[in-house]
Design an enzyme around this catalytic site. Structure first.
Site, PDB file in Angstrom:
ATOM      1  N   LYS A 295      35.330  21.577  51.694  1.00 33.53           N
ATOM      2  CA  LYS A 295      36.506  20.762  50.787  1.00 33.53           C
ATOM      3  C   LYS A 295      37.597  19.288  51.873  1.00 33.53           C
ATOM      4  O   LYS A 295      38.287  18.881  51.545  1.00 33.53           O
ATOM      5  CB  LYS A 295      37.003  22.040  50.202  1.00 33.53           C
ATOM      6  CG  LYS A 295      36.468  22.958  49.279  1.00 33.53           C
ATOM      7  CD  LYS A 295      36.848  24.137  48.189  1.00 33.53           C
ATOM      8  CE  LYS A 295      36.116  24.392  47.424  1.00 33.53           C
ATOM      9  NZ  LYS A 295      36.653  25.191  46.736  1.00 33.53           N
TER      10      LYS A 295
ATOM     11  N   ARG B 233      50.058  37.035  53.850  1.00 36.39           N
ATOM     12  CA  ARG B 233      50.181  37.980  54.981  1.00 36.39           C
ATOM     13  C   ARG B 233      51.194  37.805  56.187  1.00 36.39           C
ATOM     14  O   ARG B 233      52.177  38.214  56.737  1.00 36.39           O
ATOM     15  CB  ARG B 233      49.107  38.651  55.650  1.00 36.39           C
ATOM     16  CG  ARG B 233      49.220  39.597  56.112  1.00 36.39           C
ATOM     17  CD  ARG B 233      47.738  40.080  56.954  1.00 36.39           C
ATOM     18  NE  ARG B 233      46.270  38.720  57.291  1.00 36.39           N
ATOM     19  CZ  ARG B 233      45.800  38.845  57.546  1.00 36.39           C
ATOM     20  NH1 ARG B 233      45.216  40.068  57.546  1.00 36.39           N
ATOM     21  NH2 ARG B 233      45.086  37.251  57.792  1.00 36.39           N
ATOM     22  N   THR B 234      50.561  36.454  56.269  1.00 35.46           N
ATOM     23  CA  THR B 234      51.899  35.220  57.416  1.00 35.46           C
ATOM     24  C   THR B 234      52.941  35.169  56.369  1.00 35.46           C
ATOM     25  O   THR B 234      52.350  33.507  55.931  1.00 35.46           O
ATOM     26  CB  THR B 234      51.080  34.773  58.016  1.00 35.46           C
ATOM     27  OG1 THR B 234      49.917  35.040  58.607  1.00 35.46           O
ATOM     28  CG2 THR B 234      51.737  33.345  59.132  1.00 35.46           C
TER      29      THR B 234
ATOM     30  N   GLY C  98      37.358  36.315  39.023  1.00 43.00           N
ATOM     31  CA  GLY C  98      37.039  35.309  38.385  1.00 43.00           C
ATOM     32  C   GLY C  98      35.603  34.452  38.144  1.00 43.00           C
ATOM     33  O   GLY C  98      35.885  33.040  38.473  1.00 43.00           O
TER      34      GLY C  98
ATOM     35  N   SER D 289      24.693  30.304  45.733  1.00 40.59           N
ATOM     36  CA  SER D 289      25.605  29.919  44.515  1.00 40.59           C
ATOM     37  C   SER D 289      24.779  29.820  43.753  1.00 40.59           C
ATOM     38  O   SER D 289      23.792  30.003  43.423  1.00 40.59           O
ATOM     39  CB  SER D 289      25.589  28.228  45.189  1.00 40.59           C
ATOM     40  OG  SER D 289      26.419  27.490  44.310  1.00 40.59           O
TER      41      SER D 289
ATOM     42  N   GLY E 270      43.284  27.756  51.319  1.00 42.66           N
ATOM     43  CA  GLY E 270      42.953  26.788  50.699  1.00 42.66           C
ATOM     44  C   GLY E 270      42.649  27.383  49.557  1.00 42.66           C
ATOM     45  O   GLY E 270      43.128  26.471  47.777  1.00 42.66           O
TER      46      GLY E 270
ATOM     47  N   ASP F 234      39.042  23.274  40.330  1.00 45.79           N
ATOM     48  CA  ASP F 234      38.518  24.860  40.360  1.00 45.79           C
ATOM     49  C   ASP F 234      40.943  25.051  39.700  1.00 45.79           C
ATOM     50  O   ASP F 234      40.702  25.681  39.211  1.00 45.79           O
ATOM     51  CB  ASP F 234      39.248  24.944  42.235  1.00 45.79           C
ATOM     52  CG  ASP F 234      38.124  24.901  43.028  1.00 45.79           C
ATOM     53  OD1 ASP F 234      37.474  24.670  42.434  1.00 45.79           O
ATOM     54  OD2 ASP F 234      38.038  24.524  44.295  1.00 45.79           O
TER      55      ASP F 234
ATOM     56  N   TYR G 256      34.915  37.173  42.287  1.00 43.43           N
ATOM     57  CA  TYR G 256      33.889  37.963  41.496  1.00 43.43           C
ATOM     58  C   TYR G 256      33.226  38.590  41.790  1.00 43.43           C
ATOM     59  O   TYR G 256      33.146  38.423  42.780  1.00 43.43           O
ATOM     60  CB  TYR G 256      33.754  36.831  40.366  1.00 43.43           C
ATOM     61  CG  TYR G 256      32.390  36.208  40.219  1.00 43.43           C
ATOM     62  CD1 TYR G 256      32.710  34.970  41.256  1.00 43.43           C
ATOM     63  CD2 TYR G 256      30.960  36.968  40.850  1.00 43.43           C
ATOM     64  CE1 TYR G 256      31.155  34.013  41.467  1.00 43.43           C
ATOM     65  CE2 TYR G 256      29.842  36.190  40.768  1.00 43.43           C
ATOM     66  CZ  TYR G 256      29.986  34.505  41.966  1.00 43.43           C
ATOM     67  OH  TYR G 256      29.206  34.026  42.086  1.00 43.43           O
TER      68      TYR G 256
HETATM   69  P1  ATR Z   1      40.486  30.452  51.546  1.00 38.12           P
HETATM   70  O1  ATR Z   1      40.292  28.780  51.803  1.00 38.12           O
HETATM   71  O2  ATR Z   1      39.621  31.740  50.864  1.00 38.12           O
HETATM   72  O3  ATR Z   1      41.966  30.181  50.477  1.00 38.12           O
HETATM   73  P2  ATR Z   1      41.803  30.697  54.276  1.00 38.12           P
HETATM   74  O4  ATR Z   1      41.939  29.402  54.174  1.00 38.12           O
HETATM   75  O5  ATR Z   1      40.687  31.300  55.356  1.00 38.12           O
HETATM   76  O6  ATR Z   1      40.394  31.190  53.426  1.00 38.12           O
HETATM   77  O7  ATR Z   1      42.983  32.411  53.204  1.00 38.12           O
HETATM   78  C1  ATR Z   1      42.485  33.541  52.933  1.00 38.12           C
HETATM   79  C2  ATR Z   1      44.258  34.248  52.990  1.00 38.12           C
HETATM   80  O8  ATR Z   1      43.853  35.444  52.743  1.00 38.12           O
HETATM   81  C3  ATR Z   1      44.715  33.640  53.351  1.00 38.12           C
HETATM   82  O9  ATR Z   1      46.215  33.900  52.449  1.00 38.12           O
HETATM   83  C4  ATR Z   1      45.557  35.284  54.734  1.00 38.12           C
HETATM   84  O10 ATR Z   1      46.288  35.459  54.930  1.00 38.12           O
HETATM   85  P3  ATR Z   1      46.662  34.556  56.096  1.00 38.12           P
HETATM   86  O11 ATR Z   1      47.281  33.793  55.816  1.00 38.12           O
HETATM   87  O12 ATR Z   1      48.089  36.014  56.671  1.00 38.12           O
HETATM   88  O13 ATR Z   1      45.551  35.012  56.947  1.00 38.12           O
HETATM   89  C5  ATR Z   1      45.145  36.355  53.457  1.00 38.12           C
HETATM   90  N1  ATR Z   1      44.354  37.286  54.178  1.00 38.12           N
HETATM   91  C6  ATR Z   1      43.061  37.273  54.399  1.00 38.12           C
HETATM   92  N2  ATR Z   1      42.648  38.837  55.290  1.00 38.12           N
HETATM   93  C7  ATR Z   1      43.637  39.248  54.628  1.00 38.12           C
HETATM   94  C8  ATR Z   1      43.916  40.608  54.715  1.00 38.12           C
HETATM   95  N3  ATR Z   1      43.096  41.859  55.362  1.00 38.12           N
HETATM   96  N4  ATR Z   1      45.286  41.189  53.774  1.00 38.12           N
HETATM   97  C9  ATR Z   1      45.898  40.452  53.575  1.00 38.12           C
HETATM   98  N5  ATR Z   1      45.783  38.963  52.957  1.00 38.12           N
HETATM   99  C10 ATR Z   1      44.598  38.410  54.039  1.00 38.12           C
END
Ligand code: ATR
Length: 282
Positions: A66, A152-153, A243, A15, A130, A102, A221
């Site tokens: 968090k 993605r989802t 970032g 950090s 998050g 944030d 970043y």
């Molecule tokens: P964070 O707190 O960093 O946002 P998270 O809650 O696990 O972590 O969310 C990760 C995000 O990155 C989600 O939007 C995830 O997409 P899914 O909801 O479909 O899982 C996205 N993500 C992670 N790996 C990815 C990849 N290879 N391509 C596209 N999106 C990705």
């Protein structure tokens, strides 16, 4: 005696928050010490309360705690409630105040350092986890007229958008971004809030997105341009950023909440950018 603060997370060794807050304290003449605190997964509340019992005044909270910090707070700011997550705790007797800086950090970095006012702008947020959740309300409050969330989802983006109950916010899958562009016009600001980071595949979104935007911003970043920044540049986006500025601005906002003083961030940004480059050159 100096007031004690810390950043708590797991992992936490890398950090940069202690370095940032040490610079803020030196520049503003505030007598604080700011440490790193490693808490075991499942042991957040115990570690946070022990820090308070030892005289700690406040914590910044990072992954994966968090939501635990949100639960521990006895009072929360409106922006923490909107984010559903807490990255700042302030201890005052039995009271535990939870806040989230944030989104304010992103808004300030985009508007002040990068000179892109958000009023009247349309934003495409990539990701629905998050990191994405924390910045939507602050983007709207800064005057964004539209915030589309693509993920993605797709269901996760839709759920997030519906839960906000705001007509300016919509959710979709990456494969629907083209239709969003056709239906609602170009996006001015593209924000990558996925955890794809430095490597991996390019995000499966239309290239037309990038040429039409003013700025592509990656929340992560690094010394070198991130995968998303490279994708945006290759697509013709005139301006890209990582970032680092958001990290420094969320810290400055935290410092303001705790100490009542807003530190100047420009010299800290310059110093950290130079440090990152020097570390990469080694
Ligand atoms: P964070 O707190 O960093 O946002 P998270 O809650 O696990 O972590 O969310 C990760 C995000 O990155 C989600 O939007 C995830 O997409 P899914 O909801 O479909 O899982 C996205 N993500 C992670 N790996 C990815 C990849 N290879 N391509 C596209 N999106 C990705």
């Amino acid at each position: 005696m100096a007031d004690r603060y810390a950043v708590i997370g797991n992992p936490i060794a890398h950090s940069r928050s202690p370095a940032i807050h040490a610079r803020f304290a030196a520049a503003t003449g505030q007598d604080i010490v700011y440490e790193r605190l490693l808490a075991p997964v499942g042991g957040f509340a115990e570690a946070a309360l022990r820090f308070r019992a030892e005289g700690g005044r406040g914590l910044n909270v990072t992954l994966p705690f968090k939501l635990d910090a949100f639960a521990l707070a006895t009072e929360r700011s409106a922006r923490a409630e909107a984010a559903g997550a807490v990255n700042l705790l302030a201890f005052d007797g039995e009271r535990i105040f939870g806040d989230n800086t944030d989104g304010a950090g992103l808004v300030r970095d985009v508007e002040v350092r990068l000179g892109v006012p958000l009023a009247g702008r349309s934003v495409l947020l990539l990701g629905a986890g998050g990191a994405a959740r924390g910045v939507i309300r602050p983007l709207l409050d800064a005057g964004a007229t539209r915030v589309a969330i693509a993920n993605r989802t797709a269901a996760r983006a839709r759920e997030l958008a519906t839960g906000l109950g705001d007509a300016r916010v919509a959710g979709c899958g990456f494969d629907e971004v083209g239709a969003m562009l056709d239906g609602g016009g170009p996006f001015d600001l593209l924000v990558n809030a996925t955890s794809t980071g430095l490597g991996g595949e390019a995000l499966p979104v239309p290239g037309a997105l990038f040429a039409a935007a003013l700025l592509a911003y990656d929340m992560v970043y690094a010394a070198a341009p991130t995968r998303f920044m490279a994708q945006a540049e290759a697509g013709g986006c005139p301006r890209v950023s990582d970032g680092l500025g958001m990290l420094i601005e969320q810290a400055a906002e935290s410092f303001l909440v705790w100490r009542g003083v807003r530190p100047d961030t420009a010299p800290v940004y310059a110093a950290l950018r130079a440090e990152l480059a020097a570390e990469a050159a080694r």
